[in-house]
Design a protein around this motif. Structure first.
Motif, short mmCIF file in Angstrom:
data_model
loop_
_atom_site.label_atom_id
_atom_site.label_comp_id
_atom_site.label_asym_id
_atom_site.label_seq_id
_atom_site.Cartn_x
_atom_site.Cartn_y
_atom_site.Cartn_z
N VAL A 165 4.08 -2.45 14.23
CA VAL A 165 2.88 -3.29 14.12
C VAL A 165 2.15 -2.99 12.82
CG1 VAL A 165 0.57 -3.66 15.08
CG2 VAL A 165 2.56 -3.67 16.58
N GLY A 166 2.03 -1.70 12.49
CA GLY A 166 1.36 -1.31 11.26
C GLY A 166 2.04 -1.86 10.03
N MET A 167 3.37 -1.79 10.00
CA MET A 167 4.11 -2.31 8.85
C MET A 167 3.97 -3.82 8.73
SD MET A 167 5.35 0.06 6.98
CE MET A 167 6.48 -0.91 5.97
N SER A 168 3.82 -4.51 9.85
CA SER A 168 3.68 -5.97 9.81
C SER A 168 2.35 -6.39 9.20
CB SER A 168 3.83 -6.56 11.22
OG SER A 168 2.67 -6.31 12.00
N VAL A 169 1.37 -5.47 9.17
CA VAL A 169 0.06 -5.80 8.62
C VAL A 169 -0.17 -5.14 7.26
CG1 VAL A 169 -2.45 -5.60 8.96
CG2 VAL A 169 -0.95 -6.12 10.91
N LEU A 170 0.08 -3.83 7.18
CA LEU A 170 -0.24 -3.08 5.97
C LEU A 170 0.89 -3.07 4.94
CD1 LEU A 170 -2.10 -0.02 7.54
CD2 LEU A 170 -3.10 -1.98 6.38
N GLY A 171 2.13 -2.97 5.43
CA GLY A 171 3.26 -3.00 4.53
C GLY A 171 3.43 -1.76 3.66
N ASP A 172 2.72 -0.70 3.97
CA ASP A 172 2.84 0.53 3.20
C ASP A 172 3.05 1.69 4.17
OD1 ASP A 172 2.16 1.96 0.39
OD2 ASP A 172 1.28 3.11 2.02
N ASP A 173 4.14 2.41 3.96
CA ASP A 173 4.57 3.46 4.88
C ASP A 173 3.49 4.51 5.11
OD1 ASP A 173 6.91 4.38 6.38
OD2 ASP A 173 6.83 6.11 5.06
N GLN A 174 2.90 5.03 4.04
CA GLN A 174 1.91 6.10 4.17
C GLN A 174 0.63 5.59 4.83
OE1 GLN A 174 2.40 9.34 3.53
NE2 GLN A 174 0.39 9.67 4.46
N GLU A 175 0.20 4.40 4.46
CA GLU A 175 -1.01 3.84 5.07
C GLU A 175 -0.82 3.62 6.56
OE1 GLU A 175 -2.66 0.45 3.15
OE2 GLU A 175 -2.50 1.31 1.15
N VAL A 176 0.37 3.22 6.94
CA VAL A 176 0.65 2.99 8.36
C VAL A 176 0.57 4.30 9.14
CG1 VAL A 176 2.41 2.30 10.03
CG2 VAL A 176 2.00 0.90 8.01
#
Length: 220
Positions: free
Chosen positions: A45-56
């Protein structure tokens, strides 16, 4: 962790609601099961919104801690997984807003697929990158629904609740997302993208449980 073996034997198959009641009653070590159970979903879900591994990963940490601190606010009206995923989604939106205040939003999808872990390099690198690229090109509203329905296998009702839309809109957006992806990718989707590998799962457990352990006297 030595503890996880005991937890698995006793409680790993327990329903979320049972675990939450036990955690709220003081068995905070059981929160480790919750983390391991939902790491993969929250990451996707995080990758679908933020698209950045560390931020997720950072958003996941905040979401788990927030969920732990607000367990008493969970009213059992919806599934715990839905409630937790909504917390994660809200945290992702907040992180994106905060990031936008500092840097302009990039339309480049490279960050979305920048997951150069050893596991990814070894496991069907070319296919994984193709899949992630295809999904990265979807507009966010379609991408989120596609991840929740097709990759996480959530129901239409759960997806609608998490995304904050009508169930009829879930079906429309899913069909639109599918039409925008190549048909040949569908059969490989679940096995190949957004893998939150065991080593990273252990790291997430360690971070959140260190926090939980430091709040032994906290009233939930």
């Amino acid at each position: 962790m030595a503890m996880i073996g005991q937890l698995n034997a006793i409680s790993n198959q327990a329903p979320d609601e049972q675990l939450i009641k036990q955690i709220a009653a003081g068995e905070k070590e059981l929160f480790e099961i919750i983390i391991r159970r939902y790491n993969q979903r929250l990451y996707r879900v995080g990758m679908s919104v933020l698209g950045d591994d560390q931020e997720v990963e950072e958003a996941m940490q905040v979401a788990y801690i927030s969920a732990y601190e607000h367990l008493q606010q969970f009213e059992y009206r919806s599934a715990f997984g839905t409630w937790l995923t909504r917390i994660m989604l809200n945290q992702c939106y907040k992180a994106r807003r905060d990031h936008t205040r500092i840097l302009p939003v990039s339309q480049d999808s490279e960050n979305f697929i920048n997951m150069k872990t050893p596991e990814n390099v070894m496991a069907s690198k070319e296919l994984s990158q193709a899949l992630e690229n295809a999904i990265a090109q979807l507009p966010e509203k379609y991408r989120l629904v596609f991840v929740l329905r097709e990759i996480e296998d959530l129901s239409v009702r759960e997806t609608a609740e998490i995304a904050g839309i009508q169930q009829s809109n879930v079906k429309v957006r899913l069909n639109r997302a599918k039409s925008m992806l190549r048909e040949s990718l569908n059969s490989y989707m679940k096995e190949s993208i957004y893998q939150f590998h065991l080593s990273r799962c252990d790291k997430m457990v360690s971070f959140v449980m260190d926090y939980v352990g430091g709040n032994a006297g906290k009233n939930l």
